[in-house]
Scaffold this active site. Structure first.
Site, PDB file in Angstrom:
ATOM      1  N   ASP A  11       0.859  -1.182   0.000  1.00 46.46           N
ATOM      2  CA  ASP A  11       0.000   0.000   0.000  1.00 46.46           C
ATOM      3  C   ASP A  11       0.894   1.231   0.000  1.00 46.46           C
ATOM      4  O   ASP A  11       1.833   1.319   0.797  1.00 46.46           O
ATOM      5  CB  ASP A  11      -0.885   0.037   1.249  1.00 46.46           C
ATOM      6  CG  ASP A  11      -1.993  -1.008   1.178  1.00 46.46           C
ATOM      7  OD1 ASP A  11      -2.201  -1.574   0.080  1.00 46.46           O
ATOM      8  OD2 ASP A  11      -2.638  -1.262   2.205  1.00 46.46           O
ATOM      9  N   ASP A 130     -13.455  -7.156  -3.690  1.00 51.19           N
ATOM     10  CA  ASP A 130     -13.501  -7.329  -2.239  1.00 51.19           C
ATOM     11  C   ASP A 130     -14.897  -7.829  -1.897  1.00 51.19           C
ATOM     12  O   ASP A 130     -15.880  -7.174  -2.231  1.00 51.19           O
ATOM     13  CB  ASP A 130     -13.280  -5.989  -1.518  1.00 51.19           C
ATOM     14  CG  ASP A 130     -11.923  -5.379  -1.852  1.00 51.19           C
ATOM     15  OD1 ASP A 130     -10.977  -6.154  -2.104  1.00 51.19           O
ATOM     16  OD2 ASP A 130     -11.821  -4.143  -1.870  1.00 51.19           O
TER      17      ASP A 130
END
Lengths: 250, 195
Positions: A11, A130
């Site tokens: 990230d 997701d």
């Protein structure tokens, strides 16, 4: 024989990696490029960079990240995070990224998958999904898992595959962060039902978990973040374990 | 050493330039005929679709130019396929430097997926390549493949054996991406540059 892939995910916020403080021998573990190059030396098969910077200049940020990584890293990598338009994909790929991953934008506008596949080729379009199991339904969520939708995982995965996605990066929100193993049933069903590679994500806590997701769920790749960043399972050790257990591994 | 990377606005040619840079070689991304003709080495990369790419090459006169090249040329991925006679991808007539067909993978009843994407082993390498890369993993991304032939100097297995590396006269080509294949991929680029 095609090797199963091990993919660390990084990230990135404002040009810095968000996790990664315990990583080995780095001058600057916050530098995504240096961390990526270190993973590559350790034996990572691919890298995923998710840019989570909130900015009006997203495109410039993505291009700079892609260019910096491409100049230093000699394995394939994917850029994702807030990619919403064809131009975003164009700058990432022309700056040196091998693939892009799209998520919420695809749910909001499924035709985008088709347009991207037509223009750039399926092989560079990863659709990230997701999903969270609620009762016996797997519900697709948007914006990093914050917003539930009406969309169901398996029909959505089939749809993006039909529309030309090259790969699916499936994250189980129920398993993410638990370190109790991947979502084997859902991943297995995706692998069985779809003609494109499945990257399993969420729940990796040990080498055995990767073994399970490659054998029981037949995933093509396993993705994880914190276990690699904090060096809980060094990639070299993980790959040796999988080789010793007869998994085809580079 | 002057290295030209043929630039025809295909995807990700930048990676090839970066890979050479990491090896200390500055290459020029160019479509300039004179520059390409005079270069010591020419790299013909490619990601994309065959018929569109052949059209772009023809518009820029690069199709004829490539056939006339006399220095070492390295084709990569689609670049390799376009050096062959014909591709099943949208029934495309290619450059015909290698007299082979480019065919689409057909997984049939096998659970294998198309495209062939990821790391796979190359083997049966020709003498010119040495033994360092024998049975090493390289990075592949493709749905079409070059059939096996007398010009095959490296094999890969996916669904069936296919050409991973081909060579004829001054032309060499790889189906995998050496620029994305880590340290082993760099060996292949080294080999090419030191020809």
């Amino acid at each position: 024989m095609l090797a199963k892939r091990i993919i660390p995910c990084l990230d990135v916020k404002e040009g810095r990696t968000v996790k990664g403080i315990n990583f080995v021998d780095l001058k600057d573990a916050g530098d995504p490029v240096e961390l990526g190059a270190a993973y590559s030396r350790e034996g990572a098969d691919e890298l995923v960079f998710l840019d989570i910077t909130a900015t009006h200049e997203k495109r410039k940020t993505l291009a700079a990240l892609a260019r910096n990584v491409a100049s230093q890293v000699n394995i394939p990598f994917t850029i994702g995070g807030g990619i919403g338009a064809i131009q975003d994909v164009d700058v990432c790929l022309s700056s040196g990224a091998d693939k892009v991953s799209i998520n919420s934008a695809a749910v909001r506008n499924p035709r985008l998958v088709e347009q991207l596949a037509m223009q750039f080729g399926s092989q560079c379009i990863v659709v990230a999904i997701d999903a969270k199991q609620i009762g016996d339904q797997w519900v697709v969520h948007l914006n990093g898992g914050r917003i539930p939708t009406e969309v169901e995982l398996f029909s959505w995965a089939k749809e993006v595959s039909d529309r030309g996605a090259g790969e699916i990066l499936f994250t189980s929100m129920n398993h993410d962060g638990t370190k109790n193993g991947f979502a084997l049933n859902a991943t297995g069903r995706l692998s069985r039902e779809l003609p494109i590679p499945i990257i399993a994500s969420g729940g990796a806590g040990s080498a055995e978990h990767f073994y399970e997701v490659f054998t029981i769920a037949n995933a093509d790749a396993g993705l994880a973040a914190s276990i690699f960043h904090y060096d809980e399972i060094p990639i070299r050790v993980l790959k040796q374990y999988l080789k010793d257990h007869s998994i085809p591994i580079r | 050493m002057k290295v030209a990377i043929i630039d025809y606005k295909s995807g990700n040619v930048q990676s090839v330039k970066f890979a050479l840079q990491r090896m200390g070689v500055e290459a020029e991304l160019t479509a300039d005929h004179d520059y390409i003709m005079r270069a010591d080495k020419v790299i013909f990369p490619g990601v994309g679709e065959a018929s569109t790419t052949m059209k772009v090459l023809a518009e820029r006169g690069l199709d004829k130019l490539i056939k006339r090249l006399h220095q070492p040329v390295l084709g990569i991925c689609l670049g390799m396929q376009l050096l062959c006679r014909h591709s099943e991808e949208n029934n495309t007539k290619c450059l015909d430097i290698f007299p082979m067909e480019v065919k689409r993978f057909n997984a049939g009843d096998s659970p294998l997926k198309v495209p062939h994407m990821g790391w796979n082993i190359i083997y049966n390498l020709g003498d010119a390549l040495g033994q360092k890369m024998e049975k090493e993993y390289m990075y592949f991304v493709h749905s079409y493949y070059v059939e096996m032939s007398e010009y095959t100097i490296g094999t890969c297995d996916y669904i069936h054996p296919f050409s991973a590396i081909i060579q004829k006269d001054n032309f060499m080509a790889t189906q995998f991406h050496p620029e994305k294949s880590g340290a082993v991929g760099q060996l292949l680029l080294d080999k090419f540059l030191s020809q």
